[in-house]
Design an enzyme around this catalytic site. Structure first.
Site, PDB file in Angstrom:
ATOM      1  N   GLU A 114     -22.016  15.775 -57.153  1.00 38.32           N
ATOM      2  CA  GLU A 114     -21.253  16.579 -58.122  1.00 38.32           C
ATOM      3  C   GLU A 114     -19.768  16.349 -57.874  1.00 38.32           C
ATOM      4  OE1 GLU A 114     -22.192  20.618 -57.113  1.00 38.32           O
ATOM      5  OE2 GLU A 114     -24.346  20.267 -57.186  1.00 38.32           O
ATOM      6  N   LYS A 116     -16.109  17.442 -56.832  1.00 38.27           N
ATOM      7  CA  LYS A 116     -15.594  18.526 -55.993  1.00 38.27           C
ATOM      8  C   LYS A 116     -14.408  19.133 -56.732  1.00 38.27           C
ATOM      9  CE  LYS A 116     -14.359  19.726 -51.295  1.00 38.27           C
ATOM     10  NZ  LYS A 116     -13.219  20.603 -51.551  1.00 38.27           N
ATOM     11  N   ASP A 118     -11.262  21.416 -57.605  1.00 37.52           N
ATOM     12  CA  ASP A 118     -10.156  21.893 -56.775  1.00 37.52           C
ATOM     13  C   ASP A 118      -9.678  23.252 -57.270  1.00 37.52           C
ATOM     14  OD1 ASP A 118      -8.461  21.788 -54.705  1.00 37.52           O
ATOM     15  OD2 ASP A 118      -7.113  20.290 -55.540  1.00 37.52           O
ATOM     16  N   TYR A 229     -22.259  26.355 -58.616  1.00 36.18           N
ATOM     17  CA  TYR A 229     -22.920  25.204 -57.990  1.00 36.18           C
ATOM     18  C   TYR A 229     -23.821  25.558 -56.808  1.00 36.18           C
ATOM     19  CZ  TYR A 229     -18.522  25.731 -55.363  1.00 36.18           C
ATOM     20  OH  TYR A 229     -17.457  26.232 -54.676  1.00 36.18           O
ATOM     21  N   LYS A 317     -13.857  12.568 -50.261  1.00 30.41           N
ATOM     22  CA  LYS A 317     -12.602  12.853 -50.947  1.00 30.41           C
ATOM     23  C   LYS A 317     -12.046  11.608 -51.647  1.00 30.41           C
ATOM     24  CE  LYS A 317     -10.610  16.391 -50.240  1.00 30.41           C
ATOM     25  NZ  LYS A 317     -10.163  17.362 -49.227  1.00 30.41           N
ATOM     26  N   CYS A 411      30.510  15.640 -65.116  1.00 31.05           N
ATOM     27  CA  CYS A 411      29.256  15.234 -65.743  1.00 31.05           C
ATOM     28  C   CYS A 411      29.146  13.705 -65.746  1.00 31.05           C
ATOM     29  CB  CYS A 411      29.208  15.775 -67.170  1.00 31.05           C
ATOM     30  SG  CYS A 411      27.844  15.090 -68.133  1.00 31.05           S
ATOM     31  N   CYS A 414      29.511  12.541 -69.739  1.00 33.61           N
ATOM     32  CA  CYS A 414      30.725  12.700 -70.550  1.00 33.61           C
ATOM     33  C   CYS A 414      31.981  12.903 -69.709  1.00 33.61           C
ATOM     34  CB  CYS A 414      30.557  13.853 -71.527  1.00 33.61           C
ATOM     35  SG  CYS A 414      30.597  15.472 -70.736  1.00 33.61           S
ATOM     36  N   CYS A 429      26.756  21.023 -67.199  1.00 34.48           N
ATOM     37  CA  CYS A 429      27.917  20.408 -67.830  1.00 34.48           C
ATOM     38  C   CYS A 429      28.430  21.403 -68.875  1.00 34.48           C
ATOM     39  CB  CYS A 429      27.504  19.096 -68.500  1.00 34.48           C
ATOM     40  SG  CYS A 429      28.690  18.492 -69.702  1.00 34.48           S
ATOM     41  N   CYS A 434      28.433  17.129 -75.172  1.00 33.41           N
ATOM     42  CA  CYS A 434      28.104  16.036 -74.252  1.00 33.41           C
ATOM     43  C   CYS A 434      26.978  15.203 -74.872  1.00 33.41           C
ATOM     44  CB  CYS A 434      27.666  16.624 -72.915  1.00 33.41           C
ATOM     45  SG  CYS A 434      26.986  15.402 -71.791  1.00 33.41           S
TER      46      CYS A 434
HETATM   47  S1  IVH Z   1     -21.070  23.395 -52.409  1.00 34.88           S
HETATM   48  C1  IVH Z   1     -21.386  24.542 -48.023  1.00 34.88           C
HETATM   49  N1  IVH Z   1     -20.147  22.116 -54.475  1.00 34.88           N
HETATM   50  O1  IVH Z   1     -15.558  22.972 -51.459  1.00 34.88           O
HETATM   51  C2  IVH Z   1     -21.558  24.066 -49.377  1.00 34.88           C
HETATM   52  N2  IVH Z   1     -18.595  23.165 -53.019  1.00 34.88           N
HETATM   53  O2  IVH Z   1     -15.376  22.815 -48.361  1.00 34.88           O
HETATM   54  C3  IVH Z   1     -21.185  25.050 -50.376  1.00 34.88           C
HETATM   55  N3  IVH Z   1     -16.257  22.936 -53.733  1.00 34.88           N
HETATM   56  O3  IVH Z   1     -15.672  26.269 -50.364  1.00 34.88           O
HETATM   57  C4  IVH Z   1     -20.262  24.518 -51.348  1.00 34.88           C
HETATM   58  N4  IVH Z   1     -16.663  21.789 -55.556  1.00 34.88           N
HETATM   59  O4  IVH Z   1     -14.695  25.796 -52.677  1.00 34.88           O
HETATM   60  C5  IVH Z   1     -19.844  22.833 -53.386  1.00 34.88           C
HETATM   61  N5  IVH Z   1     -19.477  20.949 -56.373  1.00 34.88           N
HETATM   62  C6  IVH Z   1     -19.178  21.686 -55.293  1.00 34.88           C
HETATM   63  C7  IVH Z   1     -17.846  22.019 -54.960  1.00 34.88           C
HETATM   64  C8  IVH Z   1     -17.589  22.768 -53.805  1.00 34.88           C
HETATM   65  C9  IVH Z   1     -15.721  22.347 -54.804  1.00 34.88           C
HETATM   66  C10 IVH Z   1     -15.463  23.621 -52.686  1.00 34.88           C
HETATM   67  C11 IVH Z   1     -15.867  25.042 -52.407  1.00 34.88           C
HETATM   68  C12 IVH Z   1     -16.171  25.116 -50.952  1.00 34.88           C
HETATM   69  C13 IVH Z   1     -15.480  23.924 -50.433  1.00 34.88           C
HETATM   70  C14 IVH Z   1     -16.211  23.473 -49.220  1.00 34.88           C
END
Ligand code: IVH
Length: 672
Positions: A114, A116, A118, A229, A317, A411, A414, A429, A434
């Site tokens: 999946e 990740k 942010d 998730y 990552k 500036c 000008c 300015c 200008c």
């Molecule tokens: S599963 C222990 N799935 O990543 C597993 N986490 O470092 C439970 N996160 O605190 C998390 N996308 O904030 C999972 N598709 C995803 C995620 C995800 C982002 C974040 C989440 C978690 C952190 C773990």
């Protein structure tokens, strides 16, 4: 309406509204307009006000409306919320795969990969299908109770949907990520910039800052999203695989990201990672990697966890959107308001798929605080796709030949004086004519939210100014008299010239809101321009508005009022407007027919039960006559219309000296 009738209608409305929330926020397939949706919600609000015994914490009206808190309560998670171990290379992912296979004593492991997301992790607790508690992850053991704020997120169901073939679980703890879309983040920061508020560094900080607001009304304005998730404790339902979980949660109305893949081998998961890395810039939200999880929950149990990290999952990552490079020079750009912005000229470097050569340094204070010098090696980053910025200098790489930067006293465009007002961070300015300011103001006038002159971007504005064809905005409308010169501009030609002239001609008809925005008054963004147009109806009225009148507009504070006043006080700005009108610009007032109505631009609050009108009918009447409806009484309210059994709003109106109308008086006003 009898109580029984009201109960039936309330139930029906609640179901209908939550169905629309689901269609819109989970399925992304709305089936009604925003206005129709608002109408339903208002009807429900009205009925709940009229029949307080029908109120319910799971009503869609309860998504906002909670009062601010003093602090968040803490919540202990019944099962700790773990964090993920990171991998930064394919090798590390393969090591993870080998470890899993060894611990599970099998050669065949199915994974689910999946994105990740942010944002920030939360847990939603449903008891008997009802959302009872929501908390942040916190330190994994103890989080904060942000239930009220989570309720404002419309993709979070207050009650689980209950398909016939699914049990209503006694308890379901759902885990997911609350995040802010990049577009939303941009808009928020733009509004904050216009209001002179500090900006959020990236969408994650914006999401976290919005969710951890003590006032849920602010959270509600921020349009947060969620992807679910994972689950914590469950009673009365059992999941066996991640795939089953991801397929089942949406059927309960819980939002799951549609992008994921069930992978028969780690190679397939790595393939998913490569695809996502290519796609990440196109996603409407920020993803900082791919999470690879063992699909089978039995195997998860066998594999177990170490030091707060499950051994059955890993976060691979993406390469960071940070890079190091050298500051070759610091130049100064002059904006539309005369603001001088220092910009670092960088040794070109690849960052998140593009080559970066410039990074904003914001202002002198920022440079001093970070101590960035010309010649420095620096760490730069791109967050949420905004302009790259310098994070910090790498002082260990200094040679002693680096030079400190100070804002020029003149500036750079000008040569006029540069000033810094006592309580401002910016240098400006002073010269209103200008060329840099003129260029930016022309670009702003031509931009999408203003006159929307297609094709008139930076390059052509510069070319037109350099050729002496355009000095200020009104000159655009005289271009058609100078076609021969226009066509002769480098790379212009007859076809482009014709298109440009047509686009300019088209922009002559412009709404008042767009025109106000296009003037480029400091602190007046698109939204505020819209409010000002609604309130004043004509440009004349706005130009002659007093400070008190301006302050009556919701969202206008003293700074903004001053900025508007001084803009229109300036003779040069008045002349500019005069020239535009002479050149044939026609400003259209909002909802023309409504101008003469005594309701136009006025704010109404309704309270109590009306005899001849439903609340939504009354509100629709106000709007169609150019007025505004607000839920709360404040000093900015013009009229409170009180029906039978009017309550605290009436008291408040009296206390504030707001005019109170009876239903009859209100109707008379409409007929006037
Ligand atoms: S599963 C222990 N799935 O990543 C597993 N986490 O470092 C439970 N996160 O605190 C998390 N996308 O904030 C999972 N598709 C995803 C995620 C995800 C982002 C974040 C989440 C978690 C952190 C773990």
């Amino acid at each position: 309406m009898t109580l029984a009738e009201a109960r039936r209608r309330v139930e029906q409305l609640r179901q209908e509204i939550e169905q629309h929330n689901y269609n819109y926020f989970v399925l992304n397939q709305p089936t009604i307009s925003d206005a129709e949706y608002d109408q339903l919600l208002r009807e429900l609000q009205m009925l709940e006000e009229q029949f307080p015994q029908l109120r319910s914490p799971t009503s869609p009206t309860q998504r906002v409306g909670a009062t601010p808190q003093k602090e968040f309560k803490t919540v202990r998670h019944s099962i700790p919320m773990l964090s993920l171990a990171n991998a930064f290379s394919e090798g590390e992912v393969r090591e993870f795969d080998a470890r899993v296979k060894k611990l599970a004593e099998t050669e065949r492991i199915v994974y689910v990969a999946e994105p990740k997301f942010d944002g920030l992790a939360v847990e939603l607790i449903y008891e008997d299908g009802v959302f009872v508690l929501g908390a942040t992850r916190g330190d994994g053991e103890i989080g904060e109770d942000v239930t009220q704020n989570l309720k404002t997120i419309k993709s979070i169901p207050l009650k689980l949907r209950t398909p016939k073939d699914l049990p209503v679980p006694k308890k379901l703890e759902v885990r997911g990520e609350v995040y802010m879309e990049i577009e939303e983040f941009r808009k928020l920061n733009q509004a904050r910039e216009e209001q002179g508020e500090p900006l959020f560094a990236n969408p994650r900080n914006a999401a976290a800052g919005s969710l951890r607001q003590l006032d849920p009304k602010i959270t509600a304005q921020r349009r947060l999203q969620i992807f679910c998730y994972d689950v914590g404790q469950t009673v009365g339902i059992e999941f066996h695989t991640q795939e089953e979980l991801l397929k089942t949660l949406p059927r309960y109305g819980l939002r799951v990201c549609p992008i994921y893949r069930v992978c028969e081998s780690i190679d397939e998961a790595l393939e998913f990672y490569r695809e996502m890395e290519e796609r990440r810039e196109q996603l409407p939200y920020e993803a900082d990697g791919v999470v690879i999880k063992v699909n089978d929950f039995e195997i998860r149990k066998i594999v177990g966890e170490v030091s707060r990290n499950p051994r059955w999952a890993i976060a691979y990552k993406f390469p960071p959107k940070q890079a190091t490079t050298r500051v070759k020079d610091i130049i100064v750009q002059v904006g539309r308001t005369g603001k001088l912005t220092p910009v670092a000229v960088l040794e070109p470097v690849a960052l998140g798929g593009v080559t970066v050569q410039h990074a904003t340094l914001h202002n002198q204070d920022e440079i001093d605080k970070k101590d960035i010098r010309v010649g420095d090696w620096v760490l730069i980053q791109r967050a949420g796709d905004v302009i790259p910025e310098v994070v910090q200098p790498i002082t260990s790489r200094r040679t002693g030949s680096e030079k400190r930067f100070t804002m020029p006293e003149r500036c750079p465009v000008c040569g006029d004086r540069v000033v810094r007002l006592p309580d401002e961070v910016d240098h400006r300015c002073v010269n209103l004519s200008c060329p840099a300011r003129l260029k930016e103001s022309i670009l702003h006038y031509a931009s999408k939210g203003a006159a929307d002159i297609e094709g008139l971007g930076e390059r052509w504005v510069e070319a037109l100014m350099n050729a002496g064809l355009v000095k200020e905005i009104p000159d655009l409308y005289k271009l058609k008299e100078r076609v021969l010169e226009l066509v002769r501009l480098e790379r212009m030609g007859p076809k482009l010239a014709e298109n440009l002239l047509n686009a300019i001609e088209k922009s002559k008809k412009i709404s008042l809101a767009r025109f106000i925005y296009g003037l480029g008054i400091r602190h007046v963004g698109e939204h505020l321009a819209e409010l000002l147009a609604q309130r004043f109806r004509t440009l004349d009225a706005l130009m002659n508005a007093s400070e008190e009148e301006l302050l009556e507009v919701e969202e206008v504070g003293p700074t903004v009022a001053q900025s508007i006043l001084s803009f229109f006080r300036d003779q040069r700005n008045r002349e500019l407007i005069e020239k535009l009108l002479k050149a044939g610009v026609v400003i259209q007032s909002p909802a023309q027919g409504a101008v003469s109505s005594p309701l136009a631009g006025k704010t109404f609050v309704f309270t109590g039960t009306l005899k001849t009108l439903t609340r939504s009918q009354a509100e629709a009447l106000v709007k169609s006559h150019g007025g505004r409806v607000s839920a709360n009484v404040s000093r900015k309210t013009d009229y409170v219309v009180a029906g039978e059994e009017a309550g605290t709003k009436l008291e408040r109106a009296r206390a504030l000296g707001v005019t109170v109308l009876s239903e009859e008086e209100f109707l008379k006003m409409i007929r006037a």
